[in-house]
Write a protein that holds these residues in place. Sequence first.
Motif, PDB file in Angstrom:
ATOM      1  N   ASN A 231     -27.870  30.347  30.471  1.00  0.00           N
ATOM      2  CA  ASN A 231     -27.805  29.175  29.712  1.00  0.00           C
ATOM      3  C   ASN A 231     -29.199  29.050  28.921  1.00  0.00           C
ATOM      4  N   VAL A 232     -29.130  29.285  27.644  1.00  0.00           N
ATOM      5  CA  VAL A 232     -30.371  29.192  26.767  1.00  0.00           C
ATOM      6  C   VAL A 232     -30.196  28.148  25.376  1.00  0.00           C
ATOM      7  N   PHE A 233     -30.975  27.415  25.213  1.00  0.00           N
ATOM      8  CA  PHE A 233     -31.092  26.612  24.041  1.00  0.00           C
ATOM      9  C   PHE A 233     -32.189  27.122  23.179  1.00  0.00           C
ATOM     10  N   ARG A 234     -31.816  27.327  21.819  1.00  0.00           N
ATOM     11  CA  ARG A 234     -32.596  27.646  20.799  1.00  0.00           C
ATOM     12  C   ARG A 234     -32.602  26.626  19.638  1.00  0.00           C
ATOM     13  N   PRO A 235     -33.743  26.024  19.390  1.00  0.00           N
ATOM     14  CA  PRO A 235     -33.374  25.001  18.123  1.00  0.00           C
ATOM     15  C   PRO A 235     -33.417  25.706  17.220  1.00  0.00           C
ATOM     16  N   PHE A 236     -32.796  24.859  15.998  1.00  0.00           N
ATOM     17  CA  PHE A 236     -32.658  25.594  14.586  1.00  0.00           C
ATOM     18  C   PHE A 236     -33.780  24.928  13.907  1.00  0.00           C
ATOM     19  N   ALA A 237     -34.167  25.640  12.808  1.00  0.00           N
ATOM     20  CA  ALA A 237     -35.147  24.996  11.784  1.00  0.00           C
ATOM     21  C   ALA A 237     -34.305  24.389  11.055  1.00  0.00           C
ATOM     22  N   ALA A 238     -34.886  23.440  10.066  1.00  0.00           N
ATOM     23  CA  ALA A 238     -33.979  22.489   9.415  1.00  0.00           C
ATOM     24  C   ALA A 238     -32.916  23.030   8.346  1.00  0.00           C
ATOM     25  N   VAL A 239     -33.137  24.044   7.715  1.00  0.00           N
ATOM     26  CA  VAL A 239     -32.177  24.888   6.788  1.00  0.00           C
ATOM     27  C   VAL A 239     -31.096  25.450   7.652  1.00  0.00           C
ATOM     28  N   ASP A 240     -31.135  26.017   8.810  1.00  0.00           N
ATOM     29  CA  ASP A 240     -30.047  26.312   9.780  1.00  0.00           C
ATOM     30  C   ASP A 240     -29.557  25.258  10.207  1.00  0.00           C
ATOM     31  N   SER A 241     -30.071  23.980  10.576  1.00  0.00           N
ATOM     32  CA  SER A 241     -29.542  23.011  10.839  1.00  0.00           C
ATOM     33  C   SER A 241     -28.312  22.546   9.898  1.00  0.00           C
ATOM     34  N   PHE A 242     -28.858  22.333   8.700  1.00  0.00           N
ATOM     35  CA  PHE A 242     -27.967  21.823   7.528  1.00  0.00           C
ATOM     36  C   PHE A 242     -27.006  22.867   7.460  1.00  0.00           C
ATOM     37  N   GLN A 243     -27.077  24.197   7.534  1.00  0.00           N
ATOM     38  CA  GLN A 243     -26.129  24.990   7.311  1.00  0.00           C
ATOM     39  C   GLN A 243     -25.159  25.058   8.210  1.00  0.00           C
ATOM     40  N   ALA A 244     -25.437  24.815   9.510  1.00  0.00           N
ATOM     41  CA  ALA A 244     -24.527  24.473  10.693  1.00  0.00           C
ATOM     42  C   ALA A 244     -23.671  23.183  10.648  1.00  0.00           C
ATOM     43  N   LEU A 245     -24.301  22.215  10.236  1.00  0.00           N
ATOM     44  CA  LEU A 245     -23.655  21.064   9.931  1.00  0.00           C
ATOM     45  C   LEU A 245     -22.507  20.933   8.657  1.00  0.00           C
ATOM     46  N   ILE A 246     -22.787  22.059   7.772  1.00  0.00           N
ATOM     47  CA  ILE A 246     -21.839  22.073   6.683  1.00  0.00           C
ATOM     48  C   ILE A 246     -20.699  23.088   7.241  1.00  0.00           C
TER      49      ILE A 246
END
Length: 310
Positions: A231-246
């Motif tokens: 189990n690992v959590f890796r936070p996204f940068a803002a641009v990756d967060s945006f792309q994931a939400l889309i």
Amino acid sequence: MISGAFFYRLYGLIIRSDFWLEETDSCPAAAPDVQIAAADLSQYSLPFEGFRQFVVLPEGDLLRFRGVGAFLVRAGGREIAVDLDPAFDLRLLALPLLGPVIAILLHRLGYLVLHGSAVELDGEAAVFLGDKGAGKSTTAASLVAAGYPLIADDVVAVRLSGESTLVLAGFQAMKLDSHMEERFDPGAGHIIEPSDGLFTNGKIRFRLNRDNPRSPLPLGTIHVLDRGAANVFRPFAAVDSFQALIRFSYFPRLGTAAIERGESATLFAKAAALAGRASVGQLTVRNGLDWLPELASFLSHADRRDHALA
């Protein structure tokens, strides 16, 4: 199955419906926010290929399914007109109505609608997204079976209101792989019939014997799921967060009409606003069902973003 009126509460809305919907919670009769009404939509019977057709009309959003019927989310988002094929089994109505149809309505009301699941964890809404086979339903179901409240399954509605970001409560039903029913205690819920996998990609519909949350919950972390050795959590940068939400937004899944220039601009604005304030990242979940009980503990750790659970 069709009567004068049924009243339900879901996604923060009071719904008056001509149709009985087993998945949802009934509520006392009140002035409705949205009406679900039987109607004649034969004037919109345009030829189409495949199973589904989505068209944006001046009157609203039209969604048709072969062998099911037609649904029109009228402009303004205050009425859903329903015209079902005579041979359609009404017990399956919630699958299109509380899936893509309600997702359209919530999108038109201004919410960012994600295709995933949300569970209450530490007083917040933990959201799980992922590609087919990533295990989002299994992960969410394992937490719910362990006693964590379900907020929404399949359609997750996020509302940005001032400084707050809230996830609205949907209804207490999930689409599960059949073996996941064994993870729930006896009496925790029941299978909604018919349960032949029609329209659910082979999954069962499981109705929990729990009350739906009455209030929206603050958004916690949005997890994009993967499988791995730990189990690992890796936070996204803002641009990756945006792309994931889309990528995991519900509305674009409806087809070409949902991604035309004007529609895309609206969606991008919502996703950009949420990406600027939400915690989004990749959650790698340890392979195997036997490891799922430890996942809640891992997700509750304040330092989960920078370590793996051995």
